[in-house]
Every structure is written in C-alpha cells, then in structure tokens.
Design a protein around this motif. Structure first.
Motif, PDB file in Angstrom:
ATOM      1  N   LEU A  71       0.830  -1.210   0.000  1.00  0.00           N
ATOM      2  CA  LEU A  71       0.000   0.000   0.000  1.00  0.00           C
ATOM      3  C   LEU A  71       0.867   1.264   0.000  1.00  0.00           C
ATOM      4  O   LEU A  71       0.587   2.215  -0.724  1.00  0.00           O
ATOM      5  CB  LEU A  71      -0.929   0.006   1.223  1.00  0.00           C
ATOM      6  N   SER A  72       1.946   1.239   0.807  1.00  0.00           N
ATOM      7  CA  SER A  72       2.842   2.409   0.846  1.00  0.00           C
ATOM      8  C   SER A  72       3.493   2.631  -0.503  1.00  0.00           C
ATOM      9  O   SER A  72       3.642   3.771  -0.966  1.00  0.00           O
ATOM     10  CB  SER A  72       3.944   2.227   1.887  1.00  0.00           C
ATOM     11  N   LEU A  73       3.908   1.523  -1.125  1.00  0.00           N
ATOM     12  CA  LEU A  73       4.558   1.615  -2.429  1.00  0.00           C
ATOM     13  C   LEU A  73       3.629   2.268  -3.451  1.00  0.00           C
ATOM     14  O   LEU A  73       4.022   3.180  -4.190  1.00  0.00           O
ATOM     15  CB  LEU A  73       4.974   0.213  -2.889  1.00  0.00           C
ATOM     16  N   ILE A  74       2.373   1.794  -3.467  1.00  0.00           N
ATOM     17  CA  ILE A  74       1.413   2.333  -4.433  1.00  0.00           C
ATOM     18  C   ILE A  74       1.156   3.814  -4.149  1.00  0.00           C
ATOM     19  O   ILE A  74       1.129   4.646  -5.058  1.00  0.00           O
ATOM     20  CB  ILE A  74       0.072   1.552  -4.362  1.00  0.00           C
ATOM     21  N   LEU A  75       1.029   4.148  -2.853  1.00  0.00           N
ATOM     22  CA  LEU A  75       0.816   5.548  -2.478  1.00  0.00           C
ATOM     23  C   LEU A  75       1.971   6.418  -2.965  1.00  0.00           C
ATOM     24  O   LEU A  75       1.775   7.498  -3.527  1.00  0.00           O
ATOM     25  CB  LEU A  75       0.683   5.651  -0.959  1.00  0.00           C
ATOM     26  N   MET A  76       3.196   5.902  -2.762  1.00  0.00           N
ATOM     27  CA  MET A  76       4.382   6.657  -3.156  1.00  0.00           C
ATOM     28  C   MET A  76       4.412   6.854  -4.671  1.00  0.00           C
ATOM     29  O   MET A  76       4.660   7.963  -5.157  1.00  0.00           O
ATOM     30  CB  MET A  76       5.624   5.900  -2.685  1.00  0.00           C
ATOM     31  N   ILE A  77       4.145   5.783  -5.410  1.00  0.00           N
ATOM     32  CA  ILE A  77       4.151   5.875  -6.879  1.00  0.00           C
ATOM     33  C   ILE A  77       3.100   6.881  -7.350  1.00  0.00           C
ATOM     34  O   ILE A  77       3.350   7.729  -8.201  1.00  0.00           O
ATOM     35  CB  ILE A  77       3.903   4.481  -7.502  1.00  0.00           C
TER      36      ILE A  77
END
Lengths: 265, 272
Positions: free
Chosen positions: A237-243
């Motif tokens: 989830l953090s990765l997607i948010l960051m992207i």
C-alpha cells in the motif's frame, strides 16, 4: 599546499552519503522487498493482486476524492486571499504573512484535535465533510503562501500594460495574473494534495467508520490491532501511495515547466 | 471592493484561528467537557504539572530535538561543503536527489520504510522489532529527515562565499584548515544557524515518523497527545497540554527571529 585541504573537503560529504545509503536508500529497497513478499516469505505478486479487492480499491478512490476536493477548496479559498495580501502595503503584508504562518508551526495533531470541539458543536462530526474540513484547515496556509509569493513578485507594469491595452480588471486577472501565477498554484496544489492524500490521523479523529483513508489503512497494517497487522500488505500500500504521489508530482512539474517556458517566449 | 476583500481576509483568518481559540478556551473548562463550557478553572494545568508521564515525554522531545538537530547540522554542513567541491556532476545530483527523498515522500512512507528497515534488522538478529524501536530509531529518523533542510540552507551560503577572501587568508599565512575556520565558516554561519533552527523545530513537530518508530514504551509529546485522544473524543487536559506546547513553539519562534535579526544586522555592519 591545497592538496590536504581538497582531500578533507572531498571526504566531508562521505558521512552524509553513507547515511543516505543506510537510512534512505536501503529502507526504500525494503519497502519494495516487503511489498513483493508473501506472508511467511518468498517472492510473490499476492499483495499486488490483493490490491484489487473492493476494500482497497474503495479506500484508494475515497482518499483521492477527499484529497482532490480539499485541494480544490483550498485553491478557491487561497487564491483570492493571496491576491488581496499581495496588494497590501509592505508593513501590513509582512504582519499578515506572519499571522498566516503561525498556525503552520502548531503541531498537526493539535490542529486536528482542536477541530474536534467545533465539529461536535456544529453537529457534523463523523461525516466526510468533517474529514475534508480537517484537510482544508490543516493545509490551507500551504496553498496561500506559494501563490502569494508568486503574485507579490509580478511586475506591476504588466498589469498596467494590460489595462492600457483595453483589458477590463477581470480580463487582466484572467489573462495576465493567472497565467503568471501558475507556478505558485502548482506548488500549492502539490503541498496540499500530497499530505491530504497520505494523511492518517484526520479521519481517525474527525471521521466515522466509513471515512477510512489509505493512510489509516497503512497505519493499521503496521501498528493496528494484532489481527490487522500485515507488514507485507502495508508495504505494498505504501509503495502504491508513493508511486501515485510521484506520478502526480511529475505531471504537475511538467505542466508548470511548459507554462513557464510559454510565458518567457 | 476594498470592503469585500477586508471581510474576506478576516473570514479566512477566523477560520484559521477559531479552532485554536476554542481549544484554549476549553483547556480552562471547569467541567470535563470540550463542547460545553462550565466555568473557568486551572485544574487541568495543575494536573499536567504533576504528571510524570508528561514531563518524561517533554524531556524525550527536547533531548531528541537537540541531539538530532546538532548531528544533522554537523553532517549536513560537512555534506554541503563536500557537495559544493564535488567534481563529478552526476554523483552530486544523485546525492542531492537521494537526500531530498524524505522531503518529497509523504511522512507515512518514510515512517514505514524505516520501520521495515528495523524489522529486517530484527529478523536478522532474531529479536522482536519492538526492542529496536524507541530512542535510537527515532534519533536516526529525525537526523535523516532533517538533513535535506540543513543542506538546503547551508548550500546557498557556500555558493555566495568570496573565493578571494580565502585566497587572501592563505596568502597571509593561514593554513588551509585555519582559513576554513577563520574565513569560510563565519561566512556560512547564518546558513548553518537557520538550518539548525529549522531542524530543531521540525524534530519537535514531527508526529507521523516518530509514531511509527516509537515502539510500545517511548513517546514524545506529539505521540503522547495522540495516545490520549480517542476516536473523536478529546478531553480538556489534552487541550491544556496542547495550549502549552503552542505557547512553547511561539516563544521559540520569537527567540529565533530575534536571533536571526541580530545576526543579519551584525553581518550588514561588517560588510558595510
């Protein structure tokens, strides 16, 4: 003679570089690693496919919508104020700017808590309105300041020229002031949108059960009740948010670059 | 038109300050309510001063802010000097980009990424992650997110340095090192100080990243306040603590402003 000196200087950045590798680059790599690892170990796309479950999709959509609405409201409220402030006399201008910046120094938790009373008294606690109010209240100064900075630097002679050439005041604002201030608007939008879309306390404090945002979800994957904890999904989830955020920042930057170039030509 | 813009300005400032004003009002409430005012009292403040946990959180906040800002200022200033002299353009812009990541990234992602780092180290050493969290983890995190701000405030001062002054010092018999301390360091001092103040305030103010790394035992004031607030409920004692914190930050701002003005005046005198 300068050899020793230049040697000292060239290694003086070394501690920082080691630090950056250890505590910026490596943690980012671990986010990537955890995001593509399944519970119990082993590479997997499981977390990625899980993203398409209704609960995650709806939370992402909700976060984006709330953040967008909050950003638009901030922009609509901030632009006229920035314009008014930029036209004030110098002494009053700096007083107003100080007053504007003071709340920014108050802790985010405190600012959000201070809304709880008001929202209860006004009777819309727990609704999406109260969450969006929380975002607007917390981040409005971040929209006003960059727009004000750009507006206060606009050369008055442009405005005079536009009026001399027959523009009405409204036309001058739309055709001269607005295009010249676009870079301030863009950085204001980024500074409001990014923290709004990734916030995790506002909806816990002011929202109800149906206003969970992506930040709350990430928080509960790491620090929530033991049933909710799942580092792997949290990392995804953090990765997607960051992207998501990097894409939106990239788009905005391109947009403002082109505009700036256009003005110069 | 002028009337309208005046009313509009007042309205926006009311929006910005009303919640804070109401918070301060209810921190003096005689009853334990934050929606109905029942009379003036100082009870909540009295309670706070007797609360050992509040003092501990306050001490933690201060120690962290001081240590992290001092260390970030040292590492960051050295880095800014080194980066300015770096010949390799790609390496330099690479380092700068990486440094700015914590500034661009949402706080929650920075917090998560550092938590994962400690989780990984914990699995390698076969302990629970909770044992690694707390003071040291937060100190590392605060230094990390303070670094870009220190570098950003020191770098322009280095670019403004007059190379001729350094050369004059060398010609007049300074060793390179003493030329640095006697000529260059005073020149970049304003940048170092404003970077330090920035780092100090950011460290006091941080909630999200600290929260992710505080573990079950350790807390700073923002984390402590978070722990006291339930879902949508807030008590007057939280408001009292918040009010004190606001006053503290305000005092800090005034101090740093006065200091900066004095330094600027001194510099102007010197150059004039």
């Amino acid at each position: 003679m300068n050899k020793k000196r230049s040697f000292l200087q060239s290694i003086s950045a070394a501690p920082h570089m080691v630090w950056a590798v250890l505590f910026i680059v490596t943690p980012m790599l671990f986010v990537l690693y955890y995001a593509f690892t399944k519970e119990g170990g082993g590479f997997s796309f499981e977390n990625f496919t899980n993203l398409f479950q209704a609960i995650y999709v709806s939370t992402f959509v909700r976060s984006l919508c709330y953040a967008l609405i909050a950003t638009v409201i901030c922009l609509l409220l901030a632009y006229p104020l920035a314009y008014i402030l930029a036209k004030l006399g110098e002494g009053r201008q700096s007083l107003m700017i100080t007053l504007l910046m003071l709340p920014m120094w108050i802790n985010f938790i405190i600012r959000t808590n201070s809304l709880i009373s008001i929202v209860h008294i006004l009777g819309f606690f727990g609704t999406p309105v109260s969450v969006i109010l929380g975002m607007v209240y917390n981040y409005l100064p971040y929209m006003i300041l960059p727009i004000y900075t750009v507006l206060s630097k606009i050369d008055r002679r442009y405005l005079e020229a536009s009026m001399d050439l027959g523009c009405t005041p409204l036309q001058t604002i739309l055709k001269v002031v607005l295009p010249l201030s676009i870079s301030g608007v863009i950085s204001g939008i980024t500074m409001v949108f990014v923290p709004s879309v990734s916030t995790f306390y506002i909806s816990t404090a002011l929202g109800g059960n149906k206003t969970t945002l992506i930040g709350d979800m990430i928080e509960s994957r790491f620090l929530g009740s033991s049933g909710a904890i799942n580092y792997y999904m949290g990392a995804m989830l953090s990765l997607i948010l960051m992207i998501l955020i990097f894409i939106s920042m990239w788009v905005m930057n391109r947009f403002s670059d082109e505009k700036d170039g256009g003005v110069i030509v | 038109m002028k009337q309208i813009s005046r009313i509009y300005t007042v309205l926006i400032f009311v929006l910005l300050y009303a919640p804070i004003a109401i918070m301060i009002l209810f921190s003096f409430n005689a009853a334990e309510s934050t929606t109905k005012f029942a009379g003036f009292s100082l009870d909540w403040y009295r309670q706070l001063f007797g609360d050992a946990e509040v003092w501990l959180a306050f001490k933690n906040t201060m120690v962290l802010a001081l240590l992290s800002s001092v260390l970030a200022t040292l590492i960051g200033t050295a880095a800014a000097i080194g980066l300015a002299k770096m010949k390799n353009r790609y390496l330099r812009s690479g380092v700068q980009t990486v440094t700015n990541i914590p500034m661009m990234n949402p706080d929650i992602v920075t917090g998560v990424s550092l938590l994962l780092l400690f989780a990984m180290v914990a699995t390698i050493f076969g302990t629970g992650v909770d044992r690694l969290l707390g003071f040291w983890a937060i100190l590392i995190a605060h230094i990390t997110f303070n670094l870009p701000y220190v570098i950003l405030s020191v770098a322009p001062k280095i670019a403004q340095l007059d190379r001729n002054l350094t050369e004059a010092a060398l010609d007049l018999g300074c060793t390179p090192l003493s030329a640095f301390f006697k000529v260059e360091l005073p020149g970049i001092m304003p940048g170092i100080i404003s970077g330090f103040i920035m780092a100090f305030t950011l460290s006091i103010d941080d909630f999200v990243i600290t929260y992710f790394l505080s573990g079950s035992e350790y807390s700073t004031l923002p984390v402590y306040i978070y722990g006291l607030t339930g879902k949508g409920t807030v008590t007057p004692d939280v408001y009292a603590l918040s009010t004190l914190l606001c006053i503290g930050v305000l005092a800090l701002l005034v101090c740093s402003n006065v200091m900066q003005r004095r330094m600027d005046a001194k510099q102007r005198k010197k150059t004039a």
